[in-house]
Design a protein around this motif. Sequence first.
Motif, PDB file in Angstrom:
ATOM      1  N   VAL A  88      30.112  58.354  79.454  1.00  0.00           N
ATOM      2  CA  VAL A  88      30.465  57.537  78.280  1.00  0.00           C
ATOM      3  C   VAL A  88      29.198  56.863  77.730  1.00  0.00           C
ATOM      4  O   VAL A  88      28.913  56.930  76.528  1.00  0.00           O
ATOM      5  N   ILE A  89      28.418  56.246  78.630  1.00  0.00           N
ATOM      6  CA  ILE A  89      27.207  55.546  78.194  1.00  0.00           C
ATOM      7  C   ILE A  89      26.246  56.535  77.542  1.00  0.00           C
ATOM      8  O   ILE A  89      25.690  56.283  76.463  1.00  0.00           O
ATOM      9  N   MET A  90      26.057  57.689  78.198  1.00  0.00           N
ATOM     10  CA  MET A  90      25.079  58.652  77.720  1.00  0.00           C
ATOM     11  C   MET A  90      25.465  59.201  76.346  1.00  0.00           C
ATOM     12  O   MET A  90      24.634  59.229  75.433  1.00  0.00           O
ATOM     13  N   VAL A  91      26.729  59.613  76.198  1.00  0.00           N
ATOM     14  CA  VAL A  91      27.160  60.192  74.927  1.00  0.00           C
ATOM     15  C   VAL A  91      27.040  59.156  73.807  1.00  0.00           C
ATOM     16  O   VAL A  91      26.522  59.445  72.716  1.00  0.00           O
ATOM     17  N   PHE A  92      27.461  57.942  74.112  1.00  0.00           N
ATOM     18  CA  PHE A  92      27.392  56.886  73.109  1.00  0.00           C
ATOM     19  C   PHE A  92      25.941  56.651  72.681  1.00  0.00           C
ATOM     20  O   PHE A  92      25.611  56.642  71.492  1.00  0.00           O
ATOM     21  N   VAL A 100      13.148  54.546  80.905  1.00  0.00           N
ATOM     22  CA  VAL A 100      13.114  53.347  81.750  1.00  0.00           C
ATOM     23  C   VAL A 100      14.343  53.288  82.650  1.00  0.00           C
ATOM     24  O   VAL A 100      14.237  53.100  83.862  1.00  0.00           O
ATOM     25  N   THR A 101      15.533  53.507  82.068  1.00  0.00           N
ATOM     26  CA  THR A 101      16.743  53.384  82.890  1.00  0.00           C
ATOM     27  C   THR A 101      16.796  54.483  83.947  1.00  0.00           C
ATOM     28  O   THR A 101      17.254  54.242  85.058  1.00  0.00           O
ATOM     29  N   ALA A 102      16.304  55.688  83.615  1.00  0.00           N
ATOM     30  CA  ALA A 102      16.362  56.781  84.588  1.00  0.00           C
ATOM     31  C   ALA A 102      15.546  56.456  85.830  1.00  0.00           C
ATOM     32  O   ALA A 102      15.844  56.940  86.919  1.00  0.00           O
ATOM     33  N   GLY A 103      14.509  55.611  85.667  1.00  0.00           N
ATOM     34  CA  GLY A 103      13.656  55.315  86.809  1.00  0.00           C
ATOM     35  C   GLY A 103      14.031  54.050  87.564  1.00  0.00           C
ATOM     36  O   GLY A 103      13.363  53.676  88.505  1.00  0.00           O
ATOM     37  N   LEU A 104      15.111  53.374  87.139  1.00  0.00           N
ATOM     38  CA  LEU A 104      15.453  52.101  87.794  1.00  0.00           C
ATOM     39  C   LEU A 104      16.008  52.347  89.198  1.00  0.00           C
ATOM     40  O   LEU A 104      16.960  53.098  89.363  1.00  0.00           O
ATOM     41  N   PRO A 105      15.411  51.732  90.217  1.00  0.00           N
ATOM     42  CA  PRO A 105      15.981  51.895  91.561  1.00  0.00           C
ATOM     43  C   PRO A 105      17.335  51.202  91.624  1.00  0.00           C
ATOM     44  O   PRO A 105      17.490  50.097  91.087  1.00  0.00           O
ATOM     45  N   ALA A 121      22.923  57.914  83.488  1.00  0.00           N
ATOM     46  CA  ALA A 121      23.050  58.122  82.049  1.00  0.00           C
ATOM     47  C   ALA A 121      21.679  58.344  81.426  1.00  0.00           C
ATOM     48  O   ALA A 121      21.502  59.208  80.563  1.00  0.00           O
ATOM     49  N   GLY A 122      20.686  57.577  81.874  1.00  0.00           N
ATOM     50  CA  GLY A 122      19.324  57.759  81.359  1.00  0.00           C
ATOM     51  C   GLY A 122      18.800  59.139  81.687  1.00  0.00           C
ATOM     52  O   GLY A 122      18.192  59.809  80.846  1.00  0.00           O
TER      53      GLY A 122
END
Lengths: 335, 284
Positions: free
Chosen positions: A141-145, A167-172, A214-215
Amino acid sequence: MTHTLSAKHTDAPPATRRRLTVSPRARSIVEKLVGAGIVLWGAATAAFLAQVALPGDRATTILNVRSGQTQLRTPEELAPINAEYGLQDPVLVQYLDYLGGLLRGDLGISYQQHRPVWGIISEQVGATLALTAVTLVLAWVIMVFWVTLTAGRGPRIRAFGSGVDTVTAGLPPYWLGILLLLVFALGLGWFPVIGGTGVNGIVLPALTLAIPLAGFMGQATRTEFERSLDAPFVLTARMRGMGDVGIRLRHVLRHAVLPAVTLSGWAIGATISGAVIVESLFTRPGIGSVLITAVDSQDLPVVTGVVVLVAATYVVANLLVDLAYTLIDPRMKNS
Amino acid sequence: MTDLRQQAVATAPVRRHVSAGFVASAITLGLFVVAAVAPNALTPHDPFAMDFTQALQSPSLVHWFGTDESGRDLFSRVIYGTRESLAIGAGAAGLAILVALVLGSVAALAGRIPAGIVNRVIEVLFAFPTLLLALLLVSILGSSPLTLVIAVGLGSAPGYARMVRGQVLSSKNSGYVEAARALGHSRSTILRQHILPNALRPLIAIFTMGVGQSIVWASGMAFIGLGVAPPSPEWGALLDAGRAYITQASWLTVLPGFVIVVLALAATTLGKHIQSFLEKGEKA
């Protein structure tokens, strides 16, 4: 992903028409099933090797793990353990026993708790699967939006959108989880600090896992989304007078999400392993706590049990994605 | 020849366009390297000096990152932990790439049967998520900084092996290798002079990104108590130690975590820039 690439469907010779007709599609499905079977067998073998690789005498280790002590054991003490776990058998026999057990759904016996691993895992796996499912839905949902909103706009919005993806893809997960916990549980008090199993308790753990996912999926989708925006079918739709939002949702998105669908198998495995950290942070029940205790006490049957199940989930999910492609893709139709 | 060289010199400045992201990430990583090499140059306080009258102070001008439960200055501890964290990250990424290089090259270059077997091995290992493979290794080897390097390195190797295989395959099927073959060069010459250099170059970018990723994994394992243990100032150990104080002293986990995120982001950004720089170089 590589299964799709390695399937030789396009250049299959149409020779066997007279005999039993094997369509390229059927052959590709069989190839994929065999490939998945080999990977599963390899994963089981790796799990067995891991148990054998435990340094030192295994019976002694098992007794020490069970009692939490480290000491040498007498042969009288070791004999029942050797008999129970079949450790006096040759390694090959043990291997075949292990594989046979896996086929019957028997993952072995825990060193520490002295009961079947499957029982230990099945008590806890429900909470983790619920978390995984909610995470995947939220991530989509987050990604599509986000992608629909920002992809293919002006250069600034585009850069901002893909910057947020990176940035979000790399958040631990532990860090994002702590921030969400501080803001929404401790600060605003919207959610409980300790997860629990209720609907309210799943929101923060799931968000913690869903935002980086989602990132990650967004990066793959965004590229395809912007490519599709220039495709001829989009131009046609525009000429028919279709609005921008409609085009994005009805035409472009459909093409753009394919790479993210391909990632689903990987995403399920990654989410389950991220769940180990998140469950620990939010003190949620699930296989995370089972796994952490087992790793800490060298209870290898439990560790390999969890690992084999997750690998199997990955393989099956990937297989389903691949088969879905084989069935959906019109280029696969046997004319 | 000379003509070509002059041309190359003339066009060079156009390609040397550096973006702000590249500069920022390079400077950030440079600061981390300074912190690892000479931590005493950057620290205002002794990272090991306890002062219980100053316990759990929130961040201030004196203690930038606040103090921990023993009154130790958290900023100084983070700086002093850089060396071990970076060493774990670089060690794990280096190990992962070494393993990936062996597996990936065999999978791409060996004969049909060995390549097929190695390919399957890579697929099997890839079915285990990085963290789970690393945890499996820790349960066999026990937990210590060295096993953490091995666990995270081997855990992330399958993904890199797939990348290396792709790189070597595309290099093997490229025009310049076909040309070299047509010119009658031997297999080993082609391998040494054409395939390996072209497949190895992108590994610099992958290594840079891998260091950041490895630190994230290693600190995640420390966070669940299966990595470097307190009282070490290693970043993961700081997180582990700070967990008990999330409600009273959130800076003990938020700030070391933030440092890890900054490092990982800088490593990813720099790696991506190196990657696109190399790709541009190939096209030109």
